[in-house]
Motif scaffolding. Structure first.
Motif, PDB file in Angstrom:
ATOM      1  N   ARG A  44       0.834  -1.195   0.000  1.00 43.08           N
ATOM      2  CA  ARG A  44       0.000   0.000   0.000  1.00 43.08           C
ATOM      3  C   ARG A  44       0.872   1.250   0.000  1.00 43.08           C
ATOM      4  O   ARG A  44       2.082   1.188   0.171  1.00 43.08           O
ATOM      5  CB  ARG A  44      -0.914   0.012   1.241  1.00 43.08           C
ATOM      6  N   ASN A  45       0.188   2.387  -0.176  1.00 41.87           N
ATOM      7  CA  ASN A  45       0.827   3.694  -0.066  1.00 41.87           C
ATOM      8  C   ASN A  45       0.502   4.296   1.296  1.00 41.87           C
ATOM      9  O   ASN A  45      -0.614   4.134   1.809  1.00 41.87           O
ATOM     10  CB  ASN A  45       0.325   4.635  -1.154  1.00 41.87           C
ATOM     11  N   TYR A  46       1.476   4.986   1.849  1.00 44.07           N
ATOM     12  CA  TYR A  46       1.273   5.733   3.083  1.00 44.07           C
ATOM     13  C   TYR A  46       1.408   7.224   2.782  1.00 44.07           C
ATOM     14  O   TYR A  46       2.210   7.627   1.926  1.00 44.07           O
ATOM     15  CB  TYR A  46       2.313   5.323   4.137  1.00 44.07           C
ATOM     16  N   TRP A  47       0.636   8.030   3.515  1.00 40.20           N
ATOM     17  CA  TRP A  47       0.623   9.465   3.276  1.00 40.20           C
ATOM     18  C   TRP A  47       0.896  10.235   4.554  1.00 40.20           C
ATOM     19  O   TRP A  47       0.462   9.827   5.642  1.00 40.20           O
ATOM     20  CB  TRP A  47      -0.742   9.885   2.721  1.00 40.20           C
ATOM     21  N   GLY A  48       1.579  11.365   4.403  1.00 42.20           N
ATOM     22  CA  GLY A  48       1.725  12.280   5.516  1.00 42.20           C
ATOM     23  C   GLY A  48       0.493  13.139   5.659  1.00 42.20           C
ATOM     24  O   GLY A  48      -0.462  13.030   4.889  1.00 42.20           O
ATOM     25  N   GLN A  49       0.530  14.027   6.645  1.00 48.18           N
ATOM     26  CA  GLN A  49      -0.642  14.857   6.936  1.00 48.18           C
ATOM     27  C   GLN A  49      -0.744  16.056   6.006  1.00 48.18           C
ATOM     28  O   GLN A  49      -1.800  16.690   5.935  1.00 48.18           O
ATOM     29  CB  GLN A  49      -0.592  15.332   8.400  1.00 48.18           C
TER      30      GLN A  49
END
Length: 115
Positions: free
Chosen positions: A102-107
């Motif tokens: 999966r992809n992870y995202w910052g805020q």
């Protein structure tokens, strides 16, 4: 799980520079490509630049020659040096870490370029 924390956004005049940083923590050994995306009001999120674990880079045409992405695998950080900023670069900038699952995202961090 991977956690991403961005920093470095702000307000700058057209023609100025900003440097965004993103620090990854958690299962960082699972990260392949890291990158930056941005989303302006009323627009879809778009790719800005990506960098592979081996250092191969990819840039959106709109930022080529002005932005530079770099990565420190030992520190699990990715940076985006933005020069010659334009008002159309105004957006929320998001750090992204891609794994095989999966992809992870910052805020997100706001970048505003005034004319």
């Amino acid at each position: 799980q991977v956690q991403l924390v961005e920093s470095g956004g702000g307000l700058v005049q057209a023609g100025g520079s900003l440097r965004l940083s993103c620090a990854a923590s958690g299962s960082t050994f699972t990260i392949n490509t890291m990158g930056w995306y941005r989303q302006a009001p009323g627009k879809q999120r778009e790719l800005v630049a990506t960098i592979s674990r081996g250092g191969s880079t990819n840039y959106a045409d709109s930022v080529k020659g002005r932005f530079s992405i770099s990565r420190d695998n030992a520190k699990n950080t990715v940076n985006l040096q933005m020069n010659s900023l334009k008002p159309e670069d105004t957006a929320v900038y998001y750090c992204c870490a891609r794994t095989s699952i999966r992809n992870y995202w910052g805020q997100g961090t706001q970048v505003t370029v005034s004319s």
